[in-house]
Design an enzyme around this catalytic site. Sequence first.
Site, short mmCIF file in Angstrom:
data_model
loop_
_atom_site.label_atom_id
_atom_site.label_comp_id
_atom_site.label_asym_id
_atom_site.label_seq_id
_atom_site.Cartn_x
_atom_site.Cartn_y
_atom_site.Cartn_z
N GLU B 71 2.67 4.15 4.76
CA GLU B 71 4.37 4.19 4.74
C GLU B 71 4.97 5.03 5.65
O GLU B 71 6.05 4.89 5.84
CB GLU B 71 4.67 5.71 3.35
CG GLU B 71 4.42 5.13 1.81
CD GLU B 71 2.61 5.09 1.99
OE1 GLU B 71 1.69 5.77 2.33
OE2 GLU B 71 2.17 4.50 0.57
N HIS B 140 4.03 9.46 -9.14
CA HIS B 140 4.40 8.02 -9.75
C HIS B 140 5.96 7.94 -10.86
O HIS B 140 5.84 7.21 -11.26
CB HIS B 140 3.06 7.34 -10.52
CG HIS B 140 1.93 6.89 -9.05
ND1 HIS B 140 1.04 7.41 -9.04
CD2 HIS B 140 1.92 5.33 -9.15
CE1 HIS B 140 0.68 6.22 -7.55
NE2 HIS B 140 1.68 5.33 -8.07
#
Lengths: 323, 337
Positions: B71, B140
């Site tokens: 990321e 999440h």
Amino acid sequence: MDFSEQELKTAYRTMRHMRNFDEIGRREFMAGTLPGFMHMYCGEEAIGAGVCAHLSDEDYIASTHRGHGHCIAKGCAIEDMALEIFCRQDGLCHGKGGSMHIADLKKGMLGANAIVGGSAPLAVGAALTAKTRGTDKVSIAFIGDGASNQGTVFEAMNLAVVLKLPAIFVYENNGYAEMTGVDYHCGSGDIAARAGAFGMPAHKVDGTDYFAVYEAMAEATQHARSGKGPVSIECIAPRWYGHFEGDPQSYRTKEEIADLEKNRDPILLFRDRVIAETGLTQSDFDAIDAESLEHVEKAMAAAKAAPQPEPADLLTDVYEVYD
Amino acid sequence: MPQMTMREAINHAMRLEMRRDPEVILIGEDVAGGRGCPVDDVEAAGGVMGVTAGLFNEFGEARVIDTPITESAIMGAAAGAALTGMRPIAELMFADFFGVCFDQLYNQAAKFRYMFGGQQGAAMVVRTMIGAGMGSGPQHSQAIYPIFAHIPGLKVVLPSCAYDAKGLLIQSIRDNDPVIFCEHKMLYGDKDEVPEESYQIPLGQARVVREGSDVTVVALGRMVKLAVEAAEALEEKGISTAVIDPRTISPLDVDTILDSVEETGRVVVVDEATPMCSMASEIASMIVSDGFSSLRAPVKKVTAPHTPVPASPVLEAEYAPTAARISAAIESVYAYR
């Protein structure tokens, strides 16, 4: 073979429990009774079992989103795990963590992790605890091939070398980072060599071979427990299922998966070799199979019937409560 | 006019912009999918939610770039490419993963224009998935966008329907500053009438979803349709409720909100994010400061509690605001004397 029959049976039972736990979990997930996400460990059982065979409750592991097998190998009670993946009130995390955040600190299991690469720095922290306290405990980071590319993982390895910490970086190279192949996503293609370049011993083994994992981990724990610093082990063991249940796996062939099931099943490989080299027989293993299946089915059924959290539980455990 | 899901509308916006401008590129994890795999069937994948399906086939590997799970590098590569003239769309699969790569966004991309004395900003869009509802657990499921709105230099877009998603995304891609485009995972399947052709919706322009004269509801993202549901139900009880969707939280269309508050004097702010230092607080505070003389009741907030998102579906259902909770809040501000 340098193992007692009891050790062999225990290793086999651990792997069979892992397989049953995920296969039954998958069945429940498909039936819609199991909430959240489900990431299958099938095909990789020998890694968790071979690694954790060297650990006690006082050693640490930090796991991944594919963490059920690690929990079982580290000694978490299957009943409590089942309750958690069903998100029940009496689960290991009282239903707040679920499959991807299952943790059991009493057992040195520092959590599955839904952040790819999240485990490695945490494992380094646990290794720091062990070193600071002057114990001979070790801390294991389970890291997928996908996570092997994360900056957090590189930083964790370097810090462990710099501080000479008893950390063991176990790379589970299962061939795929979600839907992307290791040949594409990993620059050099050689995770072990990359870890070695940080300045630690780096093993590379067949992760479907329990004994290969076990031997590498024996050396690694000896090294780490004696204060010589971190070690890494890359274990190669392709996964049988998708990244998550529901992944259509359009990026793989049926032939590849069939071949894995036929020729690279870590449980069958273990069983065949042990029967060939020791006095244990098919019926010894059949008995473990039956016992494990019953054990896991019972745990799952009990979990499914167990009470849900109460709505008020939503607000608890955000902070410590002081009297 | 064709019906499109929000997933299709977002895909369509990217497709149109990539056709129009060769400097628009897409970079992220599995945005193609299948790279380095035995079957390189990239048409079939297109991300874990299928939002980018087919873009690799049309635009090829030079412009639809699969990355490792990395990321920080994705965010930094997008920022660096933007600083040097490209218009990258970075995809960060789940907004929760901003934790891994925040430096490249808030210390780097967000500050380029200001700290470099106006030479160049980062004309990049970060598309990311937010929200509870799938039982995906604490790492999440977050609606983490108030953190982005806090940072000067970032723009933050929060579409609530397919039509808006397409127009806002096209606008975001053409914007010369970094835009965080937050897609709610529970809205991807929602259908709407969406034109085939390109159109833009300006950033900082709210939509009055529903007119009303008794109570103003300001709702964000997935909360908009729940607010409409609540408002429609309360119509029978004689309460006329306006619903305003700011569509972008930074910049925030203050005027549209205040115009409605001037008429109603009663306000409910609804957001799925946690309540502290939140957009709900920001909007409430703005109304109290700038619309004080219109107010006839305290501003009420309906938000998630100050907790992580639980994995348990039973607890998750308690977590996010519901139409019933919104209705109760509307009735309470309406009844306030």
